[in-house]
Scaffold this active site. Sequence first.
Site, PDB file in Angstrom:
ATOM      1  N   ARG A 256       5.392  -9.284  19.699  1.00  0.00           N
ATOM      2  CA  ARG A 256       5.312 -10.506  20.504  1.00  0.00           C
ATOM      3  C   ARG A 256       4.158 -11.369  19.998  1.00  0.00           C
ATOM      4  NH1 ARG A 256       7.736  -7.067  23.948  1.00  0.00           N
ATOM      5  NH2 ARG A 256       8.980  -7.826  25.659  1.00  0.00           N
TER       6      ARG A 256
ATOM      7  N   ASN B 232       0.828  -1.198   0.000  1.00  0.00           N
ATOM      8  CA  ASN B 232       0.000   0.000   0.000  1.00  0.00           C
ATOM      9  C   ASN B 232       0.871   1.260   0.000  1.00  0.00           C
ATOM     10  OD1 ASN B 232      -2.363   1.577   0.136  1.00  0.00           O
ATOM     11  ND2 ASN B 232      -3.340   0.092   1.491  1.00  0.00           N
TER      12      ASN B 232
ATOM     13  N   THR C  26      11.402  -7.808  15.438  1.00  0.00           N
ATOM     14  CA  THR C  26      12.820  -7.976  15.755  1.00  0.00           C
ATOM     15  C   THR C  26      13.241  -9.438  15.747  1.00  0.00           C
ATOM     16  OG1 THR C  26      12.363  -8.089  18.122  1.00  0.00           O
ATOM     17  CG2 THR C  26      12.805  -5.893  17.201  1.00  0.00           C
TER      18      THR C  26
ATOM     19  N   HIS D 287      24.159  -2.180  10.334  1.00  0.00           N
ATOM     20  CA  HIS D 287      25.445  -1.531  10.585  1.00  0.00           C
ATOM     21  C   HIS D 287      26.180  -2.257  11.704  1.00  0.00           C
ATOM     22  CE1 HIS D 287      22.990   1.491   8.591  1.00  0.00           C
ATOM     23  NE2 HIS D 287      24.133   1.888   8.066  1.00  0.00           N
TER      24      HIS D 287
ATOM     25  N   GLY E 117      -0.393  -1.535   8.763  1.00  0.00           N
ATOM     26  CA  GLY E 117       0.219  -0.240   8.479  1.00  0.00           C
ATOM     27  C   GLY E 117       1.230   0.182   9.526  1.00  0.00           C
TER      28      GLY E 117
END
Length: 182
Positions: free
Chosen positions: A179, A84, A164, A114, A141
Amino acid sequence: MMTQKERMLAGELYIADDPELVEDAARAAAWCDRYNRAATATAQERHALLVEGLGHAGCGATIRPPFHCDYGFNIDLGEGAFLNFGCTVLDVVSVRIGAGTQVGPGVQISTADHPRDPVQRDRMLEFGRPVIIGRNVWIGGGALILPGITVGDNAIVGAGSVVTRDVRAGATVAGNPARLLR
């Protein structure tokens, strides 16, 4: 001896302001500009632009402009994949988005990473870790998909989530950090 581009594509430390990579990024920026100005073009015309600018754009794959990416050639959109408005994909290495996956507005997908070592960062080194998003995934979104993440088939990522860790197939995750909900 590998070029900086070869190092980048291999996921090794590289320097992004190498002339070859600067040229590739400029080409991608020009393509993004043309693509983003094609908002009123037909779906077929926009798909032809996706085929031109991305590594692969399956039949019916759609990105609603504006869209931004680093290089484009590392992005693989499966058949019927949908991104979108306002998505950004930092594709220094492979980003695969499976067939039928739906990505909400403002989602960011990043393969760019990095070094944690400040001496290496000071030398302007960076590297990439691939992102794989399975088929029939729904990403709400504003979600952020971090480098090296795999999201399994049929998973759901809640709006605004920061992913993550890998998401197993069929799982629903949400939050910051994301989670498991079920």
